[in-house]
Design an enzyme around this catalytic site. Structure first.
Site, PDB file in Angstrom:
ATOM      1  N   GLY A 296      39.197  36.102  50.325  1.00  0.00           N
ATOM      2  CA  GLY A 296      39.703  36.919  48.973  1.00  0.00           C
ATOM      3  C   GLY A 296      41.053  36.899  49.195  1.00  0.00           C
ATOM      4  O   GLY A 296      41.896  37.240  48.563  1.00  0.00           O
ATOM      5  N   SER A 297      41.748  35.970  50.149  1.00  0.00           N
ATOM      6  CA  SER A 297      43.236  35.667  50.075  1.00  0.00           C
ATOM      7  C   SER A 297      43.695  34.687  49.263  1.00  0.00           C
ATOM      8  O   SER A 297      43.181  33.657  49.181  1.00  0.00           O
ATOM      9  CB  SER A 297      43.383  35.313  51.703  1.00  0.00           C
ATOM     10  OG  SER A 297      42.597  33.922  51.816  1.00  0.00           O
ATOM     11  N   ASP A 298      44.754  34.841  48.817  1.00  0.00           N
ATOM     12  CA  ASP A 298      45.303  33.818  47.606  1.00  0.00           C
ATOM     13  C   ASP A 298      46.943  34.057  47.656  1.00  0.00           C
ATOM     14  O   ASP A 298      47.484  35.092  48.507  1.00  0.00           O
ATOM     15  CB  ASP A 298      44.883  34.040  46.408  1.00  0.00           C
ATOM     16  CG  ASP A 298      45.322  35.532  45.638  1.00  0.00           C
ATOM     17  OD1 ASP A 298      46.337  36.025  45.870  1.00  0.00           O
ATOM     18  OD2 ASP A 298      44.367  36.148  45.178  1.00  0.00           O
TER      19      ASP A 298
ATOM     20  N   TYR B 153      38.723  44.582  50.037  1.00  0.00           N
ATOM     21  CA  TYR B 153      37.960  45.017  48.650  1.00  0.00           C
ATOM     22  C   TYR B 153      37.288  46.388  48.746  1.00  0.00           C
ATOM     23  O   TYR B 153      36.606  46.799  49.670  1.00  0.00           O
ATOM     24  CB  TYR B 153      36.934  43.701  48.541  1.00  0.00           C
ATOM     25  CG  TYR B 153      37.194  42.486  48.043  1.00  0.00           C
ATOM     26  CD1 TYR B 153      38.770  42.212  48.139  1.00  0.00           C
ATOM     27  CD2 TYR B 153      36.220  41.468  47.652  1.00  0.00           C
ATOM     28  CE1 TYR B 153      38.944  40.829  47.701  1.00  0.00           C
ATOM     29  CE2 TYR B 153      36.750  40.315  47.043  1.00  0.00           C
ATOM     30  CZ  TYR B 153      38.033  40.023  46.951  1.00  0.00           C
ATOM     31  OH  TYR B 153      38.239  38.775  46.692  1.00  0.00           O
TER      32      TYR B 153
ATOM     33  N   LYS C 151      36.629  26.483  42.318  1.00  0.00           N
ATOM     34  CA  LYS C 151      38.193  27.036  41.933  1.00  0.00           C
ATOM     35  C   LYS C 151      38.795  27.238  43.258  1.00  0.00           C
ATOM     36  O   LYS C 151      38.225  27.718  44.374  1.00  0.00           O
ATOM     37  CB  LYS C 151      37.988  28.562  41.354  1.00  0.00           C
ATOM     38  CG  LYS C 151      39.484  28.616  40.904  1.00  0.00           C
ATOM     39  CD  LYS C 151      39.190  29.716  39.872  1.00  0.00           C
ATOM     40  CE  LYS C 151      39.151  31.085  40.444  1.00  0.00           C
ATOM     41  NZ  LYS C 151      38.794  32.167  39.551  1.00  0.00           N
TER      42      LYS C 151
ATOM     43  N   LYS D 155      42.431  28.412  45.430  1.00  0.00           N
ATOM     44  CA  LYS D 155      43.687  29.275  45.161  1.00  0.00           C
ATOM     45  C   LYS D 155      44.894  28.191  45.378  1.00  0.00           C
ATOM     46  O   LYS D 155      44.801  27.237  46.434  1.00  0.00           O
ATOM     47  CB  LYS D 155      43.567  30.260  46.114  1.00  0.00           C
ATOM     48  CG  LYS D 155      42.615  31.204  45.982  1.00  0.00           C
ATOM     49  CD  LYS D 155      42.586  31.694  44.705  1.00  0.00           C
ATOM     50  CE  LYS D 155      41.614  32.729  44.512  1.00  0.00           C
ATOM     51  NZ  LYS D 155      41.714  33.611  43.247  1.00  0.00           N
TER      52      LYS D 155
ATOM     53  N   ASP E 287      43.975  28.302  40.595  1.00  0.00           N
ATOM     54  CA  ASP E 287      44.450  29.743  40.477  1.00  0.00           C
ATOM     55  C   ASP E 287      45.499  30.083  41.259  1.00  0.00           C
ATOM     56  O   ASP E 287      45.525  29.977  42.458  1.00  0.00           O
ATOM     57  CB  ASP E 287      43.026  30.597  40.931  1.00  0.00           C
ATOM     58  CG  ASP E 287      43.336  32.176  40.576  1.00  0.00           C
ATOM     59  OD1 ASP E 287      44.259  32.347  40.245  1.00  0.00           O
ATOM     60  OD2 ASP E 287      42.299  33.089  40.686  1.00  0.00           O
TER      61      ASP E 287
ATOM     62  N   GLU F 114      44.793  28.927  36.382  1.00  0.00           N
ATOM     63  CA  GLU F 114      44.583  30.296  36.269  1.00  0.00           C
ATOM     64  C   GLU F 114      45.749  31.154  36.443  1.00  0.00           C
ATOM     65  O   GLU F 114      46.317  30.691  37.649  1.00  0.00           O
ATOM     66  CB  GLU F 114      43.133  30.702  36.995  1.00  0.00           C
ATOM     67  CG  GLU F 114      42.772  32.163  36.768  1.00  0.00           C
ATOM     68  CD  GLU F 114      41.522  32.405  37.486  1.00  0.00           C
ATOM     69  OE1 GLU F 114      40.307  31.443  37.450  1.00  0.00           O
ATOM     70  OE2 GLU F 114      41.148  33.309  38.058  1.00  0.00           O
TER      71      GLU F 114
ATOM     72  N   GLU G 281      41.915  38.436  34.321  1.00  0.00           N
ATOM     73  CA  GLU G 281      41.344  39.537  35.277  1.00  0.00           C
ATOM     74  C   GLU G 281      42.397  40.624  35.504  1.00  0.00           C
ATOM     75  O   GLU G 281      41.796  41.802  35.800  1.00  0.00           O
ATOM     76  CB  GLU G 281      41.182  39.030  36.751  1.00  0.00           C
ATOM     77  CG  GLU G 281      42.392  38.331  37.494  1.00  0.00           C
ATOM     78  CD  GLU G 281      42.045  37.847  38.823  1.00  0.00           C
ATOM     79  OE1 GLU G 281      41.358  36.442  38.687  1.00  0.00           O
ATOM     80  OE2 GLU G 281      42.232  38.421  39.869  1.00  0.00           O
TER      81      GLU G 281
ATOM     82  N   ASP H 152      37.438  40.935  32.676  1.00  0.00           N
ATOM     83  CA  ASP H 152      36.902  41.612  33.966  1.00  0.00           C
ATOM     84  C   ASP H 152      36.258  42.944  33.457  1.00  0.00           C
ATOM     85  O   ASP H 152      36.455  43.573  32.743  1.00  0.00           O
ATOM     86  CB  ASP H 152      38.333  42.000  34.766  1.00  0.00           C
ATOM     87  CG  ASP H 152      38.143  42.634  35.959  1.00  0.00           C
ATOM     88  OD1 ASP H 152      37.990  41.860  36.923  1.00  0.00           O
ATOM     89  OD2 ASP H 152      37.997  44.105  36.156  1.00  0.00           O
TER      90      ASP H 152
ATOM     91  N   HIS I 227      36.136  36.814  34.736  1.00  0.00           N
ATOM     92  CA  HIS I 227      36.426  37.177  36.284  1.00  0.00           C
ATOM     93  C   HIS I 227      35.084  37.779  37.042  1.00  0.00           C
ATOM     94  O   HIS I 227      34.569  38.855  36.606  1.00  0.00           O
ATOM     95  CB  HIS I 227      37.863  38.000  36.465  1.00  0.00           C
ATOM     96  CG  HIS I 227      38.038  38.389  37.860  1.00  0.00           C
ATOM     97  ND1 HIS I 227      38.186  39.615  38.107  1.00  0.00           N
ATOM     98  CD2 HIS I 227      38.480  37.399  38.807  1.00  0.00           C
ATOM     99  CE1 HIS I 227      38.602  39.552  39.219  1.00  0.00           C
ATOM    100  NE2 HIS I 227      38.621  38.501  39.940  1.00  0.00           N
ATOM    101  N   ALA I 228      35.020  37.503  38.434  1.00  0.00           N
ATOM    102  CA  ALA I 228      34.079  38.163  39.085  1.00  0.00           C
ATOM    103  C   ALA I 228      34.571  37.965  40.619  1.00  0.00           C
ATOM    104  O   ALA I 228      35.541  37.443  40.872  1.00  0.00           O
ATOM    105  CB  ALA I 228      32.702  37.907  38.796  1.00  0.00           C
ATOM    106  N   GLY I 229      33.628  38.631  41.553  1.00  0.00           N
ATOM    107  CA  GLY I 229      33.703  38.319  42.896  1.00  0.00           C
ATOM    108  C   GLY I 229      34.069  39.532  43.703  1.00  0.00           C
ATOM    109  O   GLY I 229      33.649  39.577  44.993  1.00  0.00           O
TER     110      GLY I 229
ATOM    111  N   GLU J 184      32.496  33.759  36.964  1.00  0.00           N
ATOM    112  CA  GLU J 184      32.603  33.378  38.592  1.00  0.00           C
ATOM    113  C   GLU J 184      31.703  34.265  39.626  1.00  0.00           C
ATOM    114  O   GLU J 184      31.238  35.103  39.389  1.00  0.00           O
ATOM    115  CB  GLU J 184      34.167  34.296  38.905  1.00  0.00           C
ATOM    116  CG  GLU J 184      34.464  33.750  40.055  1.00  0.00           C
ATOM    117  CD  GLU J 184      36.151  34.307  40.145  1.00  0.00           C
ATOM    118  OE1 GLU J 184      36.594  35.019  39.429  1.00  0.00           O
ATOM    119  OE2 GLU J 184      37.009  33.847  40.972  1.00  0.00           O
TER     120      GLU J 184
END
Lengths: 435, 435
Positions: free
Chosen positions: A22-24, A32, A217, A219, A247, A273, A300, A323, A350-352, A381
């Protein structure tokens, strides 16, 4: 007759920052989380809703849901289920609450969780999955639940009815097709910025060759040289046929975005994105113009239908990313799809995050059956996160989401499994008066 | 050295809905409220901040302030007061909290209350009113506290320094002038929709003839025939020299706004305020174009500098109405003024709610002294609401705000007087760890 007897809101936080999943570039260490709501009737029926967050502040969302829930406690369930527009109005047009937005951020998302829980209950009582319930409603009936305030310069109720009516005759065939083939997904699993090159490449291999995703995708946006190296490696590993999107998670200013993207274009990108703030319609329009024909994608963190409307009016993106929990539930998401269809923009949700895959696929399926009638030019996603905490986790087969068939919106959690992730005591509301 | 020892947040709600003061087409029954925060150091110094709301949901803002306050508890005060940009970054760039906006709504306003409390403390320690503290800072020093993220396509730090430097030599003369003459105000007292024609006319008389206001504002948008009747009566009573603005409080869609305003133009309006959703940049641009030369005004619910930027880029208004507690405190408000100055738009701040007059006048004065250097083409809204609960209530003389001279930002409340309006127990935070 039954009444809304109890609304319980849970503050669930998963310690995902420990793995850098989840890191960007904007979110180095998300945990989360979910503000998860269970709405119970006096008959013992339940409806489920939630807001996805990434950690701190989840308690603020829980407080907002609990405060807004006071409106519904003790009221007759059927009053709302038979006229969902009334539930919308009581949430969205509460003039005192509206001051805290209007129609954005914590309060708007909290309204969305409660409205989603009511729609979930309605779908359960109808013995249909949400996408099926929505697509089985008559166009006029569905449109009567929607609020066109601030949209009529772009979309009128009459146009909305026409869009839905146009697809009605062929809807059953597409529903059948969906159940047979599922809906295309794409994978973000390989792309987190905290991952090493080796981990990224290994994940690209497994996501594409083993799991069958046709798009991945990555980041970007923290360091240009890293982005170039990672994209070059990724393109080499994926080959020319796998689509690669990037993204930036809002890290750039407008001039910086345009300059940075120029360096990445040669890797044949599916889209760029979130190049900048989701609130910057004009900024995205400038970026989209400068990088054309490469597509800008965003959504999102788009706060409401009013922003989506402007993105469409300004030609500020080519890919719209709705979203499931950013806006005020099904009624707003359907408006977003209708707007996108009118303006000829494809929607790739968007999802995840916790529950987002489970939730958003319902809308993508509604879109295919009743709005755009398109599926192969769009995708949802997918990230393999926290699915195990759901009673009906998303199922992926050859890179495609399988179609949910159980009654409801598919987002009921297994709370026994979540016990250790409860950050605080749940907020239980059984009376409109207590504090 | 001292530390931040305690942050107390109060949920204050005044039952203003009982008198229909504050009633307009969107807000029929506001209960003017404040999420009021007192930040105490280990030395016993205090800084004060707040978010104005209109009732329900004030508890959600209190929760947000209390959650964000955890960041500051136990930290060295001087670390922040000497580099306010650090305090900004810890609030605004907390990536987990950012998900709940980004930079909008409840969380953004809560950040603003805490940042305002730190600036208030800094001004008190400097023994200067906030406007004086800010105007006495060197341009580079003040600009170093500001965050230009998402703004550089419209305003760069270098341009901001130039704007401030340009006014530096003549600043003392304007400060002296301010102290002598005060700053123009305008009155909304007569304009609430819940008032009878008689009450409106009587208030127009007293506000203009006795109190000396040169501009009044009337609420419109609920019923066209009522608006025409009220405006006709008001213009007759006020005569040709008093400016009359109208305020629709966001009730119209774009085409409806344009059509409705055409019926009101003949009453020689000063501006049309909030014709539609504050989030609709393109909608306001269309309205401004259609009603030109009549001015569109908006801003009291503008969520952030990113929206203001776009309104200026799109020519979507001629009057910018900043608010003291809608955005993230002094650092964001100063950016809004700098943007307005660069684009040649005048700023007439929103006020009237609990503490808003007291708070916003500090920024208007900073603007006159250090940014635009203009005062006679602009004015601050005034409504005589809840001033008695403040230690240094706004003082109006011949329709002009008198210049605050005491140290701080002037928004400290007399809590003993507020006792009966405390909606819940205050939230007291003395440790970063407790829940």
């Amino acid at each position: 007759m039954s009444t809304i007897a109890k609304v319980t809101t849970y503050d669930l936080r998963f310690p995902t920052s420990q793995t850098l999943s989840g890191s960007d570039a904007m979110n180095p260490d998300p945990d989360y989380s979910s503000a998860y709501v269970v709405l119970e009737t006096s008959d013992g029926d339940c409806g489920y809703g939630f807001v996805f967050t990434i950690g701190r502040g989840n308690d603020v969302v829980v407080t907002a849901i609990d405060t807004i829930a006071r409106k519904f406690i003790g009221k007759r369930v059927e009053t709302y289920l038979d006229q969902m527009r009334l539930a919308w109005d009581e949430c969205i047009h509460d003039s005192q609450l509206r001051w805290l937005g209007p129609e954005k951020g914590v309060v708007h998302m909290a309204c969305g969780a409660l409205l989603s829980a009511l729609w979930d209950l309605k779908a359960r009582r109808s013995r249909m999955p949400l996408w099926k319930l929505l697509s089985s409603m008559e166009p006029e009936e569905l449109v009567s639940t929607l609020d066109f305030r601030y949209l009529t310069d772009a979309l009128t109720p009459e146009e909305a009815v026409d869009i839905l009516a146009d697809k009605k005759a062929s809807a059953d065939a597409r529903a059948h097709d969906l159940i047979q083939r599922g809906y295309p997904g794409y994978s973000t699993a390989a792309g987190w910025l905290g991952y090493s090159d080796e981990k990224m490449l290994s994940l690209i291999r497994s996501e594409t060759r083993e799991k069958g995703f046709q798009q991945i995708k990555l980041k970007v946006g923290q360091n240009l040289q890293d982005d170039i190296r990672r994209l070059s490696l990724a393109r080499q590993e994926a080959g020319p046929d796998i689509r690669i999107a990037v993204d930036a998670n809002q890290v750039w200013d407008v001039p910086q975005a345009i300059a940075w993207i120029k360096h990445l274009e040669k890797y044949d990108l599916a889209w760029v994105e979130e190049p900048t703030s989701p609130d910057d319609v004009l900024g995205h329009a400038a970026i989209q113009k400068a990088i054309h024909p490469l597509a800008v994608a965003t959504g999102e963190q788009m706060q409401s239908r009013i922003l989506y409307k402007q993105y469409l009016q300004a030609g500020a993106f080519q890919v719209m990313q709705i979203d499931a929990t950013r806006v005020a539930g099904p009624q707003e998401i359907i408006l977003e799809y209708l707007l996108a269809h009118k303006y000829g923009v494809r929607v790739c949700p968007h999802a995840g995050g916790v529950g987002l895959c489970e939730a958003v696929v319902q809308y993508a399926m509604l879109d295919y059956v009743s709005i755009s009638g398109q599926m192969e030019d769009r995708m949802v996603e997918y990230v393999d996160n926290q699915h195990e905490y759901f009673l009906e986790p998303s199922r992926i087969c050859h890179g495609r989401y399988q179609t949910p068939l159980n009654p409801g919106s598919g987002i009921q959690m297994n709370l026994a499994l979540c016990e250790q992730y409860m950050y605080a005591q749940p907020r239980i509301r059984t009376s409109a008066d207590d504090e």
